[in-house]
Design a protein around this motif. Structure first.
Motif, PDB file in Angstrom:
ATOM      1  N   GLY A  44      -6.556   8.894  -9.195  1.00 48.73           N
ATOM      2  CA  GLY A  44      -6.516   9.367  -7.815  1.00 48.73           C
ATOM      3  C   GLY A  44      -6.450   8.205  -6.854  1.00 48.73           C
ATOM      4  N   GLY A  45      -6.628   8.502  -5.567  1.00 45.18           N
ATOM      5  CA  GLY A  45      -6.625   7.465  -4.550  1.00 45.18           C
ATOM      6  C   GLY A  45      -5.229   7.067  -4.130  1.00 45.18           C
ATOM      7  N   GLU A  46      -5.050   5.775  -3.877  1.00 47.21           N
ATOM      8  CA  GLU A  46      -3.767   5.230  -3.469  1.00 47.21           C
ATOM      9  C   GLU A  46      -3.350   4.114  -4.417  1.00 47.21           C
ATOM     10  N   ARG A  48       0.843  -1.193   0.000  1.00 47.04           N
ATOM     11  CA  ARG A  48       0.000   0.000   0.000  1.00 47.04           C
ATOM     12  C   ARG A  48       0.879   1.244   0.000  1.00 47.04           C
ATOM     13  N   CYS A  49       0.589   2.150  -0.932  1.00 45.45           N
ATOM     14  CA  CYS A  49       1.423   3.339  -1.119  1.00 45.45           C
ATOM     15  C   CYS A  49       0.553   4.593  -1.156  1.00 45.45           C
ATOM     16  N   THR A  50       0.953   5.603  -0.394  1.00 48.98           N
ATOM     17  CA  THR A  50       0.294   6.897  -0.489  1.00 48.98           C
ATOM     18  C   THR A  50       1.339   7.994  -0.607  1.00 48.98           C
ATOM     19  N   PHE A  51       1.023   9.003  -1.410  1.00 51.69           N
ATOM     20  CA  PHE A  51       1.871  10.190  -1.536  1.00 51.69           C
ATOM     21  C   PHE A  51       1.360  11.327  -0.648  1.00 51.69           C
ATOM     22  N   ARG A  75      -2.127  12.100 -10.870  1.00 61.51           N
ATOM     23  CA  ARG A  75      -2.272  10.702 -11.305  1.00 61.51           C
ATOM     24  C   ARG A  75      -1.169   9.845 -10.685  1.00 61.51           C
ATOM     25  N   LEU A  76      -1.507   8.615 -10.362  1.00 60.00           N
ATOM     26  CA  LEU A  76      -0.585   7.682  -9.726  1.00 60.00           C
ATOM     27  C   LEU A  76      -0.163   6.608 -10.714  1.00 60.00           C
ATOM     28  N   SER A 110      -8.792   4.447 -14.508  1.00 57.70           N
ATOM     29  CA  SER A 110      -7.378   4.081 -14.591  1.00 57.70           C
ATOM     30  C   SER A 110      -7.057   3.534 -15.972  1.00 57.70           C
ATOM     31  N   VAL A 111      -5.763   3.296 -16.181  1.00 52.85           N
ATOM     32  CA  VAL A 111      -5.267   2.775 -17.454  1.00 52.85           C
ATOM     33  C   VAL A 111      -4.244   1.684 -17.166  1.00 52.85           C
TER      34      VAL A 111
END
Length: 828
Positions: A229-231, A39-42, A131-132, A207-208
């Motif tokens: 967006g999101g994580e 799990r990754c968040t900026f 965008r992530l 997403s893509v």
């Protein structure tokens, strides 16, 4: 732009490893020996755990009380070794290496075979638009499957695909992207090692996926996932078999719901009848009568939305047009007497002119504008509309109230959720999100899942014992827990017939075992006779089997629309009904293991390089290969029979060695099918209506040269009593030695109506010399008529090379013992 380049801090808890990099924070958890969560968040901190999608967690989650099916597991302890350049975490089946600088995560099996590797120096990224990105290394011989409902060939290597729910009327099944479902999960199979693994991105923003379409000479070959967006909440899932990946993925997101058994029948449907000026009910009852006259089994009818039309010609959910349906309750009862369920079409968008619009608005039950003050209004079929917010308890309760009043109170337990893609253009429109508030852009694909859950709950609240049948057009990961799905409004063409097959197969590889497409084509002119026949011959193998149309030439697609071809349609549908016990057992398998019903060849034959890109031939369960005729005017059909097993023609029982391509002559009546060695296929000859017919004779088609087993599953097919142990699982096993033993082992307390069992044993080389039921020798007959007249015994069908064994149903466990010794008639 933010990129995680190096680890700056490490903290370890009992079952989670906390990492801080120069750009983002990470939590790594070992869910079990085969699933790793990254799990990754900026952001400054992680968002609260709040998932509508996961059926299994190892942590407290905001939705725990809402999702009754959720299970809690204990994650593995997470001690790690600091090896200087990297940290090492281990399970019994995996090694996880977390490189410090440049930051990247690599996952291998215990032998060092790389299963997943982040692209170093560019692994986890957030761009200036928010965008992530997650970049993964790939090889040229990697194959990618799944991604939910996607057009084109089965293998998605070098494809770029968008995850987004959209109403794609008349889509091109080879090229259109996106479609109706949004399932951000895929399976990677390495062509050299033949090891499979999966990645599930727990993120419901648009997403893509780019699976090697983009290339750069500055980097190793890569694929990437990009969310708006999101994580970046990524679950790595181990195989090494594709079937293992799907089992583990459906542990996470849920198994396929076991539907009412009648859902396996032919479900009639067309928009034509409900658009008649009046007496649509009579037209549907006449349709059922015509089915009976033509010898075409039918177990239900999907009621298109024309039944809701108001005086202004607009469609209003929960409304019954009394010109078309004078007495809805009486109509439902008449349908029931004819052995057919009714599944009304229901839409979550409510036009501003809807008689109930104000009631939902006053309750605050709609998705609101970005200020959270007024209902958001957008385009919909029929005009401007607002959309029910299923993340709002008020929206859920009001929706269930009207489901009960309009449908369930009439005896309806089949719900068809349509047009539920939530195409709201203002991505900042606000959803309640259980009181926390969140924009629709983060929750769009969740809404159809919750819509299906509300149908399930509403039916259970009226009668907890009845088993519902729910059908959804849109959905997110986990939709299989609540509903059957179908591939939306396909175009009437030979291309759709062909490419809808990999669309369905890809859904099966994405955890959604129970689905299909509109047979005959939904949108376009009526299918020509040959196309219609071939489509029905293909459609009978799809779990959802419905001929459904909105023809653009003022016609209606019906089984008898071409009288000169009706026999082919009848034969195909009757074959479908004959296979219902096999289908139902496969749906039970899907509900417990997660296995698809329709399976690409690579699912069963992962080691055979020749099937890794096969998109159109498929397996029905483990034992039956189907190679439908998909080309106009075809006179022959080339079929590759996978290696590692033997194959037998369904009709002639001719034997073929695997690993070869054969050429078969075909006619309009041909449905090329091949039986795998070791096959155990339960059937019900003569079944014509699942609602009313009682199966008293079970036919088992068995090929005994390869040891195997199969669970034949029975319950009442209509209640939830199976959840209380009222089921019967008969594990049928083939064991070879001096004699061939077919064992029957029972579990459960369901009282089967079976009276007779007929076992057709394919004899590859010689006929049996003796057959015993436990310790009792069964009589052998030379004349088939004598065998037919007997209660028990066997004879050898020379033309089919099959020993036909019959005996009365045995309640307890037992063995059939078949002796294939060659009797020496000369030296005796």
């Amino acid at each position: 732009m933010k990129i995680s380049h190096k680890i700056v801090n490490i903290a370890s808890g009992a079952n989670v490893l906390e990492l801080e990099t120069n750009a983002a924070k990470y939590r790594i958890m070992l869910i079990n020996d085969e699933i790793v969560r990254i799990r990754c968040t900026f952001d400054e901190q992680f968002a609260e755990e709040a998932s509508y999608a996961l059926a299994m967690t190892a942590w407290e989650d905001k939705m725990d009380d809402l999702l009754e099916e959720r299970t809690r597991v204990a994650a593995l302890p997470i001690p790690y070794e600091d090896l200087g350049t990297h940290l090492l975490l281990s399970t019994s089946n995996l090694k996880v290496r977390v490189y410090k600088e440049p930051f990247a995560i690599e996952i291998t099996d215990p032998n060092g075979q790389v299963l997943h590797s982040d692209l170093k120096e560019k692994s986890y990224v957030k761009d200036s638009l928010g965008r992530l990105y997650h970049y993964s290394c790939m090889d040229d011989d990697d194959y990618f499957y799944g991604f939910g409902e996607k057009s084109g060939y089965l293998n998605k290597t070098k494809r770029r695909m968008r995850m987004h729910n959209v109403d794609t009327l008349g889509y091109d099944s080879e090229l259109t992207d996106p479609l109706y479902k949004h399932i951000p999960f895929y399976i990677k199979l390495n062509g050299k090692s033949k090891i499979a693994s999966g990645l599930f991105y727990h993120n419901s923003h648009d997403s893509v996926f780019d699976m090697g379409c983009e290339r750069s000479g500055y980097w190793n070959k890569y694929s990437y996932f990009c969310a708006d967006g999101g994580e970046l909440d990524v679950f790595f899932i181990l195989g090494p078999q594709i079937k293992d990946v799907i089992r583990n993925y459906t542990d996470l997101t849920g198994k396929t719901m076991l539907p009412a058994k009648y859902s396996l029948g032919y479900m009639g449907s067309t928009m034509y009848y409900t658009e008649l000026e009046k007496d649509s009910d009579k037209a549907i009852l006449k349709f059922l009568e015509k089915c009976e006259q033509e010898g075409i089994p039918c177990d239900g009818f999907f009621l298109s939305s024309g039944y809701t039309t108001g005086q202004d010609g607009k469609r209003y959910v929960f409304n019954w047009n009394r010109d078309r349906f004078q007495d809805p309750k009486g109509f439902v009862e008449q349908m029931e007497r004819k052995g057919a369920s009714l599944a009304p079409n229901i839409k979550p968008g409510m036009l501003k002119t809807h008689p109930l619009y104000a009631e939902f608005a006053e309750a605050g039950a709609y998705i609101k504008d970005e200020q959270g003050e007024r209902p958001e209004i957008d385009r919909y079929w029929g005009g401007a509309a607002s959309f029910v917010d299923f993340t709002n308890p008020k929206g859920r309760e009001l929706w269930k109230k009207h489901l009960k009043d309009a449908y369930i109170s009439l005896g309806i337990t089949s719900i068809w959720n349509d047009n539920n893609e939530y195409e709201i253009n203002n991505l900042d429109a606000q959803c309640h999100f259980e009181g926390s508030g969140k924009e629709i852009g983060a929750l769009r694909p969740i809404m159809p899942n919750l819509m299906a859950l509300m149908a399930k709950q509403a039916i259970a609240e009226v009668d907890p014992d009845v088993r519902p049948y729910i059908v959804n057009r849109a959905g997110f990961a986990g939709i299989q827990r609540y509903a059957q799905t179908w591939a939306g409004d396909n175009h009437t063409s030979w291309k759709s017939l062909k490419f809808n097959i990999p669309v369905i197969l890809g859904m099966g590889l994405s955890g959604v075992a129970n689905q299909g497409c509109d047979i005959g084509g939904f949108y376009g002119p009526a299918p020509e006779p040959e196309l219609f026949v071939r489509w029905v011959q293909n459609g009978i193998f799809q779990p959802r089997f419905s001929i459904h149309s909105c023809n653009t030439d003022n016609t209606v697609t019906e089984p008898w629309m071409y009288p000169g071809y009706t026999q082919y349609i009848r034969d195909a549908i009757q074959l479908r009904y004959q296979l219902v016990p096999y289908f139902y057992s496969l749906l039970f398998e899907a509900s417990t293991v997660g296995s698809p019903v329709m399976r690409p060849l690579v699912y069963e034959f992962q080691q055979d390089a020749k099937v890794l890109e096969e998109s159109f031939d498929f397996m029905l369960g483990s034992f039956l290969l189907v190679a439908n005729v998909l080309e106009k005017g075809a006179e022959t059909r080339s079929v590759y029979l996978p290696e590692g097993t033997d194959w037998f023609d369904w009709y002639t029982k001719e034997w073929y060695r695997g690993g070869q391509t054969i050429e078969q002559k075909v006619t309009l009546g041909s449905i090329p099918m091949f039986i795998r060695s070791g096959a155990i296929i339960p059937m019900a000859p003569g079944l014509r209506n699942i609602h009313k017919d009682v199966i008293e004779e079970l036919r088992l088609l068995i090929e005994p040269s390869e040891e195997s087993s199969f669970v034949y599953y029975e319950d009442d097919g209509k209640t939830n009593n199976y959840q209380k142990g009222d089921y019967l699982k008969t594990t049928i096993s083939i064991r070879n030695g001096k004699e061939t033993k077919i064992s029957f082992v029972k579990e459960g307390r369901y009282e089967t109506p079976l009276k007779t069992v007929v076992v057709d044993v394919i004899c590859k080389e010689v006929a049996p010399v003796q057959v015993k039921l436990a310790d009792t020798k069964l009589p052998m007959f030379l004349e088939p008529a004598e065998w037919e007249a007997s209660a028990a015994g066997w004879y050898y069908d020379m033309e089919q090379k099959t020993a036909r064994i019959k005996h009365e149903y045995v309640k307890d466990d037992y063995d059939l013992i078949i002796n294939f010794d060659v009797k020496d008639l000369i030296s005796i």
